[in-house]
Design a protein around this motif. Sequence first.
Motif, PDB file in Angstrom:
ATOM      1  N   ILE A 197       0.842  -1.205   0.000  1.00  0.00           N
ATOM      2  CA  ILE A 197       0.000   0.000   0.000  1.00  0.00           C
ATOM      3  C   ILE A 197       0.873   1.250   0.000  1.00  0.00           C
ATOM      4  O   ILE A 197       0.596   2.223  -0.716  1.00  0.00           O
ATOM      5  N   GLN A 198       1.929   1.234   0.793  1.00  0.00           N
ATOM      6  CA  GLN A 198       2.826   2.380   0.857  1.00  0.00           C
ATOM      7  C   GLN A 198       3.446   2.665  -0.513  1.00  0.00           C
ATOM      8  O   GLN A 198       3.527   3.825  -0.945  1.00  0.00           O
ATOM      9  N   ASN A 199       3.855   1.632  -1.224  1.00  0.00           N
ATOM     10  CA  ASN A 199       4.451   1.811  -2.556  1.00  0.00           C
ATOM     11  C   ASN A 199       3.415   2.347  -3.546  1.00  0.00           C
ATOM     12  O   ASN A 199       3.717   3.216  -4.378  1.00  0.00           O
ATOM     13  N   ALA A 200       2.186   1.832  -3.469  1.00  0.00           N
ATOM     14  CA  ALA A 200       1.133   2.302  -4.376  1.00  0.00           C
ATOM     15  C   ALA A 200       0.815   3.768  -4.118  1.00  0.00           C
ATOM     16  O   ALA A 200       0.586   4.540  -5.054  1.00  0.00           O
ATOM     17  N   CYS A 201       0.785   4.165  -2.853  1.00  0.00           N
ATOM     18  CA  CYS A 201       0.510   5.563  -2.518  1.00  0.00           C
ATOM     19  C   CYS A 201       1.626   6.486  -3.019  1.00  0.00           C
ATOM     20  O   CYS A 201       1.363   7.586  -3.505  1.00  0.00           O
ATOM     21  N   LYS A 202       2.866   6.051  -2.904  1.00  0.00           N
ATOM     22  CA  LYS A 202       3.978   6.846  -3.415  1.00  0.00           C
ATOM     23  C   LYS A 202       3.826   7.076  -4.908  1.00  0.00           C
ATOM     24  O   LYS A 202       4.055   8.177  -5.410  1.00  0.00           O
ATOM     25  N   LEU A 203       3.427   6.038  -5.612  1.00  0.00           N
ATOM     26  CA  LEU A 203       3.256   6.129  -7.055  1.00  0.00           C
ATOM     27  C   LEU A 203       2.171   7.129  -7.419  1.00  0.00           C
ATOM     28  O   LEU A 203       2.288   7.875  -8.398  1.00  0.00           O
ATOM     29  N   MET A 204       1.108   7.185  -6.608  1.00  0.00           N
ATOM     30  CA  MET A 204      -0.032   8.064  -6.887  1.00  0.00           C
ATOM     31  C   MET A 204       0.062   9.402  -6.159  1.00  0.00           C
ATOM     32  O   MET A 204      -0.862  10.207  -6.198  1.00  0.00           O
ATOM     33  N   ARG A 205       1.191   9.643  -5.479  1.00  0.00           N
ATOM     34  CA  ARG A 205       1.420  10.894  -4.743  1.00  0.00           C
ATOM     35  C   ARG A 205       0.347  11.128  -3.676  1.00  0.00           C
ATOM     36  O   ARG A 205      -0.140  12.239  -3.482  1.00  0.00           O
ATOM     37  N   ILE A 206      -0.008  10.058  -3.009  1.00  0.00           N
ATOM     38  CA  ILE A 206      -0.915  10.114  -1.864  1.00  0.00           C
ATOM     39  C   ILE A 206      -0.093   9.784  -0.626  1.00  0.00           C
ATOM     40  O   ILE A 206       0.677   8.816  -0.623  1.00  0.00           O
ATOM     41  N   ARG A 207      -0.229  10.563   0.411  1.00  0.00           N
ATOM     42  CA  ARG A 207       0.532  10.307   1.639  1.00  0.00           C
ATOM     43  C   ARG A 207      -0.101   9.147   2.409  1.00  0.00           C
ATOM     44  O   ARG A 207      -1.279   9.182   2.739  1.00  0.00           O
ATOM     45  N   PHE A 208       0.697   8.119   2.651  1.00  0.00           N
ATOM     46  CA  PHE A 208       0.233   6.974   3.438  1.00  0.00           C
ATOM     47  C   PHE A 208       0.554   7.243   4.902  1.00  0.00           C
ATOM     48  O   PHE A 208       1.706   7.231   5.312  1.00  0.00           O
ATOM     49  N   LEU A 209      -0.479   7.513   5.690  1.00  0.00           N
ATOM     50  CA  LEU A 209      -0.286   7.955   7.069  1.00  0.00           C
ATOM     51  C   LEU A 209       0.009   6.811   8.023  1.00  0.00           C
ATOM     52  O   LEU A 209       0.938   6.884   8.834  1.00  0.00           O
ATOM     53  N   ASP A 210      -0.779   5.736   7.954  1.00  0.00           N
ATOM     54  CA  ASP A 210      -0.636   4.692   8.970  1.00  0.00           C
ATOM     55  C   ASP A 210      -1.439   3.451   8.602  1.00  0.00           C
ATOM     56  O   ASP A 210      -2.352   3.509   7.782  1.00  0.00           O
ATOM     57  N   HIS A 211      -1.046   2.361   9.211  1.00  0.00           N
ATOM     58  CA  HIS A 211      -1.847   1.136   9.226  1.00  0.00           C
ATOM     59  C   HIS A 211      -2.047   0.794  10.695  1.00  0.00           C
ATOM     60  O   HIS A 211      -1.079   0.527  11.417  1.00  0.00           O
ATOM     61  N   VAL A 212      -3.283   0.829  11.137  1.00  0.00           N
ATOM     62  CA  VAL A 212      -3.599   0.603  12.552  1.00  0.00           C
ATOM     63  C   VAL A 212      -4.337  -0.719  12.698  1.00  0.00           C
ATOM     64  O   VAL A 212      -5.335  -0.965  12.017  1.00  0.00           O
ATOM     65  N   ILE A 213      -3.825  -1.557  13.579  1.00  0.00           N
ATOM     66  CA  ILE A 213      -4.495  -2.812  13.908  1.00  0.00           C
ATOM     67  C   ILE A 213      -5.265  -2.598  15.205  1.00  0.00           C
ATOM     68  O   ILE A 213      -4.699  -2.153  16.213  1.00  0.00           O
ATOM     69  N   VAL A 214      -6.551  -2.914  15.172  1.00  0.00           N
ATOM     70  CA  VAL A 214      -7.434  -2.631  16.305  1.00  0.00           C
ATOM     71  C   VAL A 214      -7.835  -3.924  17.006  1.00  0.00           C
ATOM     72  O   VAL A 214      -8.230  -4.900  16.370  1.00  0.00           O
ATOM     73  N   THR A 215      -7.706  -3.913  18.338  1.00  0.00           N
ATOM     74  CA  THR A 215      -8.325  -4.959  19.152  1.00  0.00           C
ATOM     75  C   THR A 215      -9.251  -4.256  20.138  1.00  0.00           C
ATOM     76  O   THR A 215      -9.319  -3.024  20.184  1.00  0.00           O
ATOM     77  N   ASP A 216      -9.962  -5.031  20.915  1.00  0.00           N
ATOM     78  CA  ASP A 216     -10.909  -4.429  21.856  1.00  0.00           C
ATOM     79  C   ASP A 216     -10.162  -3.959  23.102  1.00  0.00           C
ATOM     80  O   ASP A 216     -10.052  -4.677  24.098  1.00  0.00           O
ATOM     81  N   GLY A 217      -9.628  -2.725  23.000  1.00  0.00           N
ATOM     82  CA  GLY A 217      -8.930  -2.139  24.146  1.00  0.00           C
ATOM     83  C   GLY A 217      -7.529  -1.651  23.850  1.00  0.00           C
ATOM     84  O   GLY A 217      -6.921  -0.976  24.689  1.00  0.00           O
ATOM     85  N   ALA A 218      -6.991  -1.947  22.669  1.00  0.00           N
ATOM     86  CA  ALA A 218      -5.624  -1.514  22.351  1.00  0.00           C
ATOM     87  C   ALA A 218      -5.454  -1.478  20.835  1.00  0.00           C
ATOM     88  O   ALA A 218      -6.313  -1.935  20.083  1.00  0.00           O
ATOM     89  N   TYR A 219      -4.314  -0.929  20.405  1.00  0.00           N
ATOM     90  CA  TYR A 219      -4.037  -0.879  18.974  1.00  0.00           C
ATOM     91  C   TYR A 219      -2.549  -0.999  18.711  1.00  0.00           C
ATOM     92  O   TYR A 219      -1.712  -0.787  19.601  1.00  0.00           O
TER      93      TYR A 219
END
Length: 228
Positions: A197-219
């Motif tokens: 995803i980060q590479n695809a965003c670079k190609l399209m000049r979109i800033r890739f901010l984060d990938h967040v994994i969510v559980t019930d109570g933490a990330y």
Amino acid sequence: MEKLNINQWAEEDRPREKLERLGTQALSDAELLAILIGSGSPQEDAVSLMKHILNDCNNNLNTLGKLTIHDLCRYSGVGPAKAITILAACELGKRRQLETVEERPDIGTATRIYNHMHPILQDKDVEEFWILLMNQNHRLIKKVCIAHGGISEVSVDIRIIIREAVLVNATILAVCHNHPSGSLVPSRMDNDLTHSIQNACKLMRIRFLDHVIVTDGAYYSYHEEGLV
């Protein structure tokens, strides 16, 4: 000279096609109203009819909105259905002026992404993969669930992510998914997907901010871990 119907006009002059091509701002009041009523009379096409009516209202939409159904039905080509449509549009315009502008949430940090997505994902028993599309000020434009999978993994098409971002002119993109198991440890597939995803965003000049994994109570945040 025989009157041309709107569907006989050059395509670039037809109100519907013009709106689709150039946006709502490019159309006159008469053209916008003509889209609503759909057709005119034997003597006038829909645009000319609305120009005629607006001219009688001193080209003032506020004045148009004060007319009654009976007033509008005096014009050839306007029946009760068209009159009601015109007045409904005027009323919607008035109500829009009374509304406050919807505040888009700022989701520019992993904590804010988690707080925004946790209520959606906390009770899911399978993985869901979401994209969060933002403007340059980290304000959320749109969030979309693009994949719904099994207990331990989900299949994601990166082309869909980029397409969704381009369609809403997003300049910043974050992704988020849940781990129903409660584990915060990213899988190898999570790592590979994040890199792609980060590479695809670079190609399209979109800033890739984060990938967040969510559980019930933490990330888990790839950005906070220095991996994005």
